[in-house]
Design a protein around this motif. Structure first.
Motif, PDB file in Angstrom:
ATOM      1  N   ASP A  33      -7.723  -3.079  -3.718  1.00  0.00           N
ATOM      2  CA  ASP A  33      -7.808  -2.952  -5.171  1.00  0.00           C
ATOM      3  C   ASP A  33      -7.678  -4.309  -5.853  1.00  0.00           C
ATOM      4  O   ASP A  33      -8.348  -4.580  -6.855  1.00  0.00           O
ATOM      5  CB  ASP A  33      -6.732  -1.998  -5.686  1.00  0.00           C
ATOM      6  CG  ASP A  33      -7.123  -0.542  -5.524  1.00  0.00           C
ATOM      7  OD1 ASP A  33      -8.227  -0.274  -5.004  1.00  0.00           O
ATOM      8  OD2 ASP A  33      -6.330   0.341  -5.899  1.00  0.00           O
ATOM      9  N   GLN A  91     -17.362   0.639  -5.276  1.00  0.00           N
ATOM     10  CA  GLN A  91     -16.398   0.781  -6.366  1.00  0.00           C
ATOM     11  C   GLN A  91     -16.726  -0.113  -7.559  1.00  0.00           C
ATOM     12  O   GLN A  91     -16.300   0.167  -8.676  1.00  0.00           O
ATOM     13  CB  GLN A  91     -14.983   0.446  -5.861  1.00  0.00           C
ATOM     14  CG  GLN A  91     -14.483   1.319  -4.714  1.00  0.00           C
ATOM     15  CD  GLN A  91     -14.403   2.781  -5.100  1.00  0.00           C
ATOM     16  OE1 GLN A  91     -14.072   3.119  -6.239  1.00  0.00           O
ATOM     17  NE2 GLN A  91     -14.718   3.661  -4.159  1.00  0.00           N
ATOM     18  N   LYS A 126     -13.915   0.346 -10.410  1.00  0.00           N
ATOM     19  CA  LYS A 126     -13.442   1.717 -10.667  1.00  0.00           C
ATOM     20  C   LYS A 126     -13.547   2.041 -12.151  1.00  0.00           C
ATOM     21  O   LYS A 126     -12.655   2.636 -12.759  1.00  0.00           O
ATOM     22  CB  LYS A 126     -12.018   1.907 -10.158  1.00  0.00           C
ATOM     23  CG  LYS A 126     -11.888   1.840  -8.635  1.00  0.00           C
ATOM     24  CD  LYS A 126     -10.475   2.158  -8.168  1.00  0.00           C
ATOM     25  CE  LYS A 126     -10.407   2.207  -6.642  1.00  0.00           C
ATOM     26  NZ  LYS A 126      -9.044   2.493  -6.143  1.00  0.00           N
TER      27      LYS A 126
END
Length: 485
Positions: A33, A91, A126
């Motif tokens: 992330d 993503q 995202k």
């Protein structure tokens, strides 16, 4: 193996006094992330910093800027069963354009993610936008001033004038582009010296002079004149792909050709391949043989030119594709249509790539007058073929050309579309559609008058056409025009 360009890049970055909005240094932090958020932030920060690229680098100490090396790369890290790099690409938004490479610096491995600045829209991870503030990554929505600055820069970012290759001598630049095609298509004599050639290419925006006195090839120059699009990393995926199938579906592929040349260089070659993959027949007229194609050559050329010129270059990883089936050709390009498909015939010209459109017109490879779709419809009607269709999707546009299909085998919706297109063409020619003109358009005899009347009623019911004169009561005398006329 040591890459000299990467070696010089690392030396420049190590000499920086601290991390910047366009450089992020890491020792061994590979949290997925975090990487995704930083790619979004670095891409968007490149726009604000007026830099073509940002960098995320592992193997350099973020405090001392000493090269310490790293043993990991993104291919060794997985999210479930998926490699980290592939996961990141899923993503991140479709305009995220980055490359990953491991390089050697004085015997130590350094991992580099080179992130190109986006076009049109901020890069998201995202579905969230990020930005760099100094050496920190922040959510863009929390920083309204930076957000406004970013959008202002994005609105004024021009894909065609961005650099595809930089720091070149003229000799190196001419080795990457086929400038002779430009002069041949313009019907100009090629100058006898490099400076004379460069003069024309600089005027067209194909080349640019950098601050250091060296030359850059712009995206405009690469996408039109590249000898090999693979020589331009950001343009490689924009190569034209031709695919031939055995039947009406994609079950059996017969042939696939990827033409890795600039569009001005490969246009005629591409058309030759397409005609070779479609049915033809020889007709003898007196002492001469004449080749008849299953599709009007003018319609194929215009549809292909539109796909190349009007694609959305901000969508990375996708390029124009021509798929050839038994009785149809599907031409797809990245980017939704810029105009309402119901106003294809009468709309003024509109392009998302104005400089590309202008250059291709100057090279006589397309028209910039908005008449391309008119020609497609007129030439298909002349061959009494089903009307071509344009199908808009969220991220691409598909144009379908049909070969000969008996009238009773054409689906009702496609007959209605053909009726509407015929009314549009008649209207721009100063006429109105009638039962007879529509019968002639489909190549039907007078005995089909009742069938055509029913088709006109269906098209009226869809509110795609309207009577030219409501006071006329005779069906034989009735004329029709498009709904917008």
């Amino acid at each position: 193996m040591q890459n000299n360009n990467d070696y010089d890049l690392i030396k420049v970055i190590c000499a920086l006094p601290h991390e910047t909005s366009w450089v992020e240094l890491k020792k061994d932090n590979y949290k997925p992330d975090m990487i995704g958020e930083d790619i979004s932030a670095l891409a968007n920060s490149a726009v604000i910093a007026d830099r073509s690229c940002s960098y995320m680098i592992w193997g350099i100490d973020d405090i001392t800027h000493e090269v310490i090396g790293t043993n990991d790369d993104l291919q060794t890290i997985k999210i479930g069963n998926e490699e980290l790099e592939n996961w990141l690409r899923h993503q991140l938004s479709s305009n995220a354009d980055f490359s990953v490479r491991m390089t050697d610096f004085e015997g130590k491995n350094v991992l580099i993610i080179e992130i190109c600045k986006p076009l049109g829209l901020p890069v998201t991870f995202k579905k969230e936008e990020y930005i760099r503030v100094g050496s920190y990554t922040k959510k863009l929505r929390d920083l309204p001033t930076l957000k406004a600055q970013l959008w202002d820069k994005l609105r004024n970012t021009n894909f065609e004038m961005q650099y595809a290759r930089q720091n070149l001598t003229l000799t190196e630049a001419f080795g990457l582009i086929d400038y002779s095609v430009y002069f041949n298509l313009r019907k100009l004599t090629i100058p006898s010296d490099n400076e004379g050639i460069a003069h024309f290419l600089l005027e067209e925006g194909i080349l640019a002079i950098q601050d250091n006195g060296k030359y850059a090839i712009t995206n405009l120059g690469g996408i039109t004149l590249a000898r090999q699009l693979s020589s331009f990393p950001r343009l490689e995926r924009k190569a034209l792909r031709l695919v031939q199938y055995e039947n009406q579906n994609r079950m059996t592929m017969l042939k696939e050709i990827v033409i890795e040349k600039g569009y001005a260089v490969c246009m005629e070659e591409a058309l030759t391949y397409i005609y070779a993959m479609t049915p033809t027949k020889e007709e003898i007229k007196g002492p001469y043989r004449e080749t008849k194609f299953a599709y009007p050559p003018t319609a194929v050329r215009e549809a292909l030119a539109n796909a190349l010129i009007h694609q959305d270059f901000t969508i990375t990883g996708a390029g124009p594709t021509v798929e050839i089936f038994n009785t149809r050709i599907e031409i797809t390009n990245p980017g939704a249509p810029l105009i309402d498909i119901l106003r294809l015939i009468d709309n003024p010209p509109k392009s998302r790539n104005e400089k590309l459109s202008t250059l291709m017109r100057r090279l006589s490879l397309c028209e910039e007058l908005g008449s391309g779709w008119d020609k497609i419809i007129i030439t298909t009607e002349a061959m009494q073929l089903p009307a071509p269709k344009m199908i808009p999707y969220e991220t691409n546009t598909k144009v379908i050309l049909y070969s000969t299909i008996p009238f009773n085998m054409i689906p009702k919706e496609e007959k209605i579309w053909a009726t509407f297109m015929h009314a549009c063409i008649m209207h721009i020619q100063g006429n109105a559609m009638t039962n007879k003109s529509l019968r002639d358009r489909f190549g039907l005899a007078n005995t089909a008058s009742a069938s055509i009347s029913r088709l006109i009623k269906e098209t009226l019911r869809k509110e795609l056409i309207k009577p030219f004169d409501e006071s006329v009561s005779s069906n034989r005398m009735m004329k029709y025009i498009p709904f917008y006329a």
